[in-house]
Design a protein around this motif. Structure first.
Motif, PDB file in Angstrom:
ATOM      1  N   LEU A  94      -4.779 -10.137  16.172  1.00 12.38           N
ATOM      2  CA  LEU A  94      -4.008  -8.934  15.827  1.00 12.38           C
ATOM      3  C   LEU A  94      -3.529  -9.072  14.386  1.00 12.38           C
ATOM      4  O   LEU A  94      -2.927 -10.076  14.019  1.00 12.38           O
ATOM      5  N   ILE A  95      -3.809  -8.059  13.608  1.00  8.90           N
ATOM      6  CA  ILE A  95      -3.558  -8.161  12.170  1.00  8.90           C
ATOM      7  C   ILE A  95      -2.063  -8.146  11.837  1.00  8.90           C
ATOM      8  O   ILE A  95      -1.280  -7.425  12.467  1.00  8.90           O
ATOM      9  N   ARG A  96      -1.682  -8.939  10.868  1.00 10.07           N
ATOM     10  CA  ARG A  96      -0.323  -8.954  10.313  1.00 10.07           C
ATOM     11  C   ARG A  96      -0.421  -8.912   8.795  1.00 10.07           C
ATOM     12  O   ARG A  96      -1.346  -9.488   8.225  1.00 10.07           O
ATOM     13  N   TRP A  97       0.521  -8.218   8.175  1.00  7.71           N
ATOM     14  CA  TRP A  97       0.549  -8.112   6.715  1.00  7.71           C
ATOM     15  C   TRP A  97       1.732  -8.927   6.204  1.00  7.71           C
ATOM     16  O   TRP A  97       2.878  -8.574   6.493  1.00  7.71           O
ATOM     17  N   ASN A  98       1.452  -9.982   5.471  1.00  6.26           N
ATOM     18  CA  ASN A  98       2.542 -10.776   4.878  1.00  6.26           C
ATOM     19  C   ASN A  98       2.934 -10.138   3.560  1.00  6.26           C
ATOM     20  O   ASN A  98       2.403 -10.473   2.504  1.00  6.26           O
ATOM     21  N   HIS A  99       3.860  -9.210   3.642  1.00  3.22           N
ATOM     22  CA  HIS A  99       4.255  -8.428   2.467  1.00  3.22           C
ATOM     23  C   HIS A  99       5.217  -9.264   1.623  1.00  3.22           C
ATOM     24  O   HIS A  99       6.169  -9.823   2.156  1.00  3.22           O
ATOM     25  N   PRO A 100       4.959  -9.329   0.295  1.00  5.53           N
ATOM     26  CA  PRO A 100       5.787 -10.198  -0.540  1.00  5.53           C
ATOM     27  C   PRO A 100       7.283  -9.832  -0.495  1.00  5.53           C
ATOM     28  O   PRO A 100       8.120 -10.709  -0.654  1.00  5.53           O
ATOM     29  N   GLU A 101       7.610  -8.542  -0.286  1.00  8.53           N
ATOM     30  CA  GLU A 101       9.035  -8.182  -0.236  1.00  8.53           C
ATOM     31  C   GLU A 101       9.515  -7.871   1.173  1.00  8.53           C
ATOM     32  O   GLU A 101      10.604  -8.248   1.566  1.00  8.53           O
ATOM     33  N   ARG A 102       8.663  -7.179   1.930  1.00 11.90           N
ATOM     34  CA  ARG A 102       9.136  -6.721   3.236  1.00 11.90           C
ATOM     35  C   ARG A 102       8.950  -7.747   4.354  1.00 11.90           C
ATOM     36  O   ARG A 102       9.324  -7.506   5.490  1.00 11.90           O
ATOM     37  N   GLY A 103       8.321  -8.874   4.033  1.00 15.46           N
ATOM     38  CA  GLY A 103       8.073  -9.866   5.078  1.00 15.46           C
ATOM     39  C   GLY A 103       6.891  -9.437   5.936  1.00 15.46           C
ATOM     40  O   GLY A 103       5.998  -8.736   5.459  1.00 15.46           O
ATOM     41  N   MET A 104       6.916  -9.805   7.218  1.00 17.38           N
ATOM     42  CA  MET A 104       5.756  -9.489   8.052  1.00 17.38           C
ATOM     43  C   MET A 104       5.763  -8.015   8.476  1.00 17.38           C
ATOM     44  O   MET A 104       6.731  -7.549   9.068  1.00 17.38           O
ATOM     45  N   VAL A 105       4.697  -7.300   8.147  1.00 18.65           N
ATOM     46  CA  VAL A 105       4.597  -5.889   8.510  1.00 18.65           C
ATOM     47  C   VAL A 105       3.609  -5.762   9.678  1.00 18.65           C
ATOM     48  O   VAL A 105       2.534  -6.365   9.661  1.00 18.65           O
ATOM     49  N   MET A 106       4.023  -4.990  10.691  1.00 22.53           N
ATOM     50  CA  MET A 106       3.210  -4.865  11.908  1.00 22.53           C
ATOM     51  C   MET A 106       2.144  -3.774  11.734  1.00 22.53           C
ATOM     52  O   MET A 106       2.330  -2.833  10.961  1.00 22.53           O
ATOM     53  N   PRO A 107       1.047  -3.879  12.484  1.00 23.22           N
ATOM     54  CA  PRO A 107      -0.062  -2.929  12.292  1.00 23.22           C
ATOM     55  C   PRO A 107       0.326  -1.464  12.487  1.00 23.22           C
ATOM     56  O   PRO A 107      -0.227  -0.594  11.820  1.00 23.22           O
ATOM     57  N   GLY A 108       1.281  -1.203  13.366  1.00 24.24           N
ATOM     58  CA  GLY A 108       1.696   0.187  13.585  1.00 24.24           C
ATOM     59  C   GLY A 108       2.184   0.851  12.307  1.00 24.24           C
ATOM     60  O   GLY A 108       2.115   2.073  12.166  1.00 24.24           O
ATOM     61  N   ASP A 109       2.653   0.040  11.339  1.00 24.97           N
ATOM     62  CA  ASP A 109       3.198   0.605  10.107  1.00 24.97           C
ATOM     63  C   ASP A 109       2.155   0.804   9.017  1.00 24.97           C
ATOM     64  O   ASP A 109       2.464   1.344   7.959  1.00 24.97           O
ATOM     65  N   PHE A 110       0.935   0.308   9.225  1.00 22.93           N
ATOM     66  CA  PHE A 110      -0.050   0.516   8.148  1.00 22.93           C
ATOM     67  C   PHE A 110      -1.462   0.819   8.648  1.00 22.93           C
ATOM     68  O   PHE A 110      -2.253   1.401   7.926  1.00 22.93           O
ATOM     69  N   VAL A 111      -1.788   0.457   9.897  1.00 23.10           N
ATOM     70  CA  VAL A 111      -3.165   0.711  10.358  1.00 23.10           C
ATOM     71  C   VAL A 111      -3.501   2.216  10.370  1.00 23.10           C
ATOM     72  O   VAL A 111      -4.577   2.603   9.924  1.00 23.10           O
ATOM     73  N   PRO A 112      -2.574   3.101  10.831  1.00 20.06           N
ATOM     74  CA  PRO A 112      -2.937   4.529  10.815  1.00 20.06           C
ATOM     75  C   PRO A 112      -3.280   5.035   9.411  1.00 20.06           C
ATOM     76  O   PRO A 112      -4.257   5.764   9.237  1.00 20.06           O
ATOM     77  N   VAL A 113      -2.514   4.615   8.393  1.00 15.55           N
ATOM     78  CA  VAL A 113      -2.829   5.039   7.018  1.00 15.55           C
ATOM     79  C   VAL A 113      -4.128   4.383   6.565  1.00 15.55           C
ATOM     80  O   VAL A 113      -4.976   5.016   5.936  1.00 15.55           O
ATOM     81  N   ALA A 114      -4.318   3.119   6.924  1.00 13.11           N
ATOM     82  CA  ALA A 114      -5.563   2.423   6.565  1.00 13.11           C
ATOM     83  C   ALA A 114      -6.757   3.155   7.180  1.00 13.11           C
ATOM     84  O   ALA A 114      -7.823   3.227   6.578  1.00 13.11           O
ATOM     85  N   GLU A 115      -6.557   3.728   8.367  1.00 13.67           N
ATOM     86  CA  GLU A 115      -7.661   4.451   9.011  1.00 13.67           C
ATOM     87  C   GLU A 115      -7.924   5.764   8.294  1.00 13.67           C
ATOM     88  O   GLU A 115      -9.068   6.130   8.051  1.00 13.67           O
TER      89      GLU A 115
END
Ligand code: C2E
Ligand code: CA
Ligand code: CA
Length: 431
Positions: free
Chosen positions: A207-228
């Protein structure tokens, strides 16, 4: 404008570019061919008449405003000149990008927009470079005025402001995502999947996780829809597949390289599923990793099959031909036509969490899950239950003969390091 236009290759989807301009930069000139619309992220832009007799400012636009949108209608000459009135950042939305995005819309919405554009094209008189309908300044003024008078602002005004906000947020997130892909800020976490009969770890879902330099770990629900929506998901899924393949030998080693190896499943977005050459692309990554194909499972949701079931089946059988496992994800949430199950080249079903959360106290849900498991077994598919949180869920699922389970009860998604430790602690002991 200092144009750093990148030509896009057929496999690389058109993207919005963010361009920074100093005050006084000409963005386009009257007479230039229309080819892009613009949205202002920061700063001010003037649309000027640019006649020999008059260089009147027709309108001054600010952050959130759109201009040059007539490029969507035709590729005639610009009827005015656009100039950055101060240091300004704009997103450049090429016609290619806009039409590409339109194709991925709900077909009914796309049809309606096409009809409106066509009608507009036929009936319009030449309009200036901004019709001014989507100016945030205007709508905000209307909103302020409506607050003073106590009258409700028309719904459409509020909607425009909201949409502008969302559009800008998405454009910013898209740019951020592309940068993050280059900086490799994404990694898979691994959630254990348990063989319910043997009480053993059978594999993991990545399951993908985004290690954001400022926001810390970002969950897929917050970026996968836009990525799609922006096709960035192709890059993300490719990256996760690569990393999941690399993890497979490590997880198996932690289990003492069992005869029946642990598998790792990877989510494949419905958007990617239909890209040309997807079978070759996935096959190439798996081959290059040296992992046995049966140790990799692709998870695909039903939405991938709806538009063109025949083509979908062709792709599925391509994956099957490579030896990969294929699971139908989120089963029960979508169109869930049980009748086509036997026609698809899949080997397992994942029953959605929304059923599992009710299985131990809703008789009807228990019966539905039992029916799904039985039917799947008739078609020689095995079944994974998602979202198991309680021991009672496990008991109920064992009763209905469900093959595998996954959920916080067994373990949350873990970093690779922790997943390896999880296998070391639990593989021999059993669960
Ligand atoms: P999914 O494929 O259905 O993944 C299962 C989601 O349920 C995961 O959320 C997981 O952490 C969560 N989950 C698992 N067990 C439990 C439980 O017992 N209780 C609860 N409340 N939740 C549980 P996550 O990681 O936030 O992922 C959300 C969705 O994002 C995934 O749903 C999938 O659709 C998408 N996604 C994740 N990784 C990728 C990826 O690499 N590529 C693509 N295209 N989509 C991905
Ligand atoms: Ca999944
Ligand atoms: Ca799922």
């Amino acid at each position: 404008m200092n144009d750093s236009t990148k030509t896009t290759s057929p496999t690389e989807p058109a993207m919005a570019r963010r361009v920074t301009m100093a005050a006084g930069t000409v963005i386009f000139r009257k007479g230039d061919q229309r080819d892009a619309a613009y949205i202002i992220d920061r700063g001010k832009v003037q649309i000027r008449e640019d006649d020999p007799e008059s260089d009147r400012v027709l309108v001054e636009l600010e952050a959130g405003d759109i201009f040059g949108e007539m490029a969507l209608i035709d590729d005639k000459a610009r009827t005015a000149t656009a100039v950055a009135a101060e240091d300004t950042d704009v997103y450049v939305l090429s016609r290619e990008l806009l039409t590409g995005r339109m194709e991925s819309l709900d077909p009914l919405i796309a049809l309606m927009i096409n009809i409106l554009i066509e009608r507009y094209r036929r009936t319009r008189v030449d309009l200036p470079e901004t019709a001014g309908t989507a100016r945030s300044g205007d709508v905000e003024k209307t909103l302020r005025a409506s607050k003073k008078t106590g009258k409700k602002a028309p719904a459409s005004v509020a909607t425009v402001v909201e949409r502008q906000h969302v559009a800008l947020q998405e454009l910013r997130l898209e740019q951020e995502l592309r940068g993050a892909v280059e900086r490799k800020e994404f990694e898979p976490y691994f959630q254990p999947i348990i063989d319910l009969r043997a009480g053993r770890v059978a594999g993991f879902e990545s399951l993908i996780r985004w290690n954001h330099p400022e926001r810390g770990m970002v969950m897929p629900g917050d970026f996968v829809p836009v990525a799609e929506r922006t096709n960035v998901v192709q890059l993300l899924d490719g990256l996760i597949l690569e990393k999941a393949c690399a993890a497979v030998p490590l997880l198996n080693e932690a289990a003492g390289n069992p005869k029946k190896p642990l598998f790792t499943s990877v989510n494949l977005s419905a958007i990617n599923f239909m890209t040309p050459n997807i079978v070759e692309q996935v096959g190439e990554v798996v081959r290059a990793s040296g992992v046995e194909p049966r140790q990799i499972r692709l998870e695909i949701t039903e939405s991938a099959f709806i538009d063109d079931p025949e083509r979908a089946e062709h792709i599925l059988s391509g994956f099957k031909g490579l030896g990969l496992g294929i699971a139908l994800d989120d089963f029960g949430t979508g169109y869930s036509s049980l009748s086509y199950l036997h026609k698809l080249s899949i080997d397992s079903l994942k029953i959605d969490r929304s059923f599992i959360t009710q299985i131990h106290d809703e008789d009807k849900v228990y019966d539905i899950v039992r029916a799904i498991v039985n039917l799947a077994h008739d078609f020689l598919l095995y079944v994974v239950a998602e979202g198991i949180e309680y021991a009672e869920d496990v008991t109920a699922l064992r009763h209905v003969n469900c093959d595998m389970g996954q959920g916080y009860f067994f373990g949350k998604p873990l970093s690779l390091e922790n997943a390896i430790q999880y296998v070391k602690d639990n593989y021999e002991a059993g669960i």
